[in-house]
Design a protein around this motif. Structure first.
Motif: not given
Length: 293
Positions: A39-44, A166-175, A189-195, A197-199
């Motif tokens: 569901e996360l891509p909906w929030f981008g 783990k921590a609240s706040g607007p930070k992105g995903i851990g490496r 899938f042969g592809e992946a979103p960039s960090k 994008e995910v952040d």
């Protein structure tokens, strides 16, 4: 709904292998991340989450791949990486897998309900995706009402339900978690979103949580019309709560089989086929629970 289902899995996971029980107890946020991932891509979007369920945009590309293209292959590759001790800690990886596979099972258990409602509750000029979004959003609010006596919208409590790091706040995903997702995505899938994008998705969800937790949300269109639509939640031929529990029961069976693969570090074609027999590959509409039964 999937985040709430993960809380139920953690609280009532007596049919889970002990390593998953421990992981859910220690790293519930990682389980929520696994459950929320499709569901996360909906929030981008441009509004970074505030328009996530309020527009008629098509399903985002990565969301479509995770839901319909190869959801099981993605999860199996992630499980193989966790089994090898790669990229994230063991408990964190197991929690992510529990959340991810639970949402696959719950999504499929809910699909027959959704399909019947799509046929009867579409509005004139509304796209099928918009109808689905509207139905699922109403069901989410009604599920929270059922469990907590309130949909929690307009209160700070709703923000804790959406916390996927783990921590609240607007930070992105851990490496490490991002690399687990990236490698699994490339394999499936042969592809992946960039960090980046995910952040952005993570920040969008955070902002959406802030909006839902504000007092103004109680007065907005996010809640009012939907809570009157109880036939979308429980009625003749419709029982969302029971379908979620059905999905969680299947998740217990799947995670038991997955735990065996992880303990033996056995991800041969033959080993993976055993799990695929329990959880076939494909879109929810193409792999309905009744067919597997």
């Amino acid at each position: 709904m999937h985040l709430t289902a993960i809380e139920r899995l953690a609280a009532h996971g007596t049919n889970l292998p002990p390593e998953f029980v421990k992981a859910l107890g220690e790293d519930l946020e990682y389980a929520r991340f696994g459950a929320a991932l499709p569901e996360l891509p909906w929030f981008g979007g441009i509004a970074l989450g505030l328009d996530a369920f309020l527009t008629s945009k098509a399903q985002p590309h990565f969301a479509a791949m995770l839901v319909a293209r190869a959801p099981v292959a993605f999860g199996l590759k992630a499980a193989e990486l966790v089994s090898n001790g790669a990229l994230v800690g063991t408990e964190a990886g197991l929690a992510f897998l529990a959340g991810y596979f639970a949402q696959v099972c719950v999504r499929r258990a809910l699909e027959p309900v959704t399909q019947s409602l799509l046929a009867t509750h579409a509005r004139a000029g509304e796209s099928p995706q918009s109808t689905r979004n509207r139905i699922e959003w109403a069901q989410s609010l009604l599920l929270m009402q059922d469990l907590h006596g309130s949909p929690l919208v307009g209160t700070p409590a709703i923000r804790t339900k959406l916390q996927i790091r783990k921590a609240s706040g607007p930070k992105g995903i851990g490496r490490g978690l991002y690399e687990l997702m990236r490698v699994s995505s490339h394999d499936a899938f042969g592809e992946a979103p960039s960090k980046l994008e995910v952040d952005g998705w993570m920040r969008g969800l955070y902002l959406f949580g802030l909006a839902l937790g504000s007092p103004l949300a109680r007065l907005s269109a996010l809640t009012g019309p939907h809570l009157a639509m109880k036939e979308l939640y429980r009625g003749p031929g419709v029982d969302v709560f029971a379908a979620i529990d059905q999905g969680l029961a299947q998740a217990g069976t799947v995670l038991t089989a997955l735990g065996s693969l992880i303990r033996r570090n056995s991800f041969s074609v033959r080993s993976k086929q055993k799990l695929l027999a329990l959880l076939p590959e494909g879109a929810p509409a193409d792999v309905l629970p009744t067919r597997a039964a």
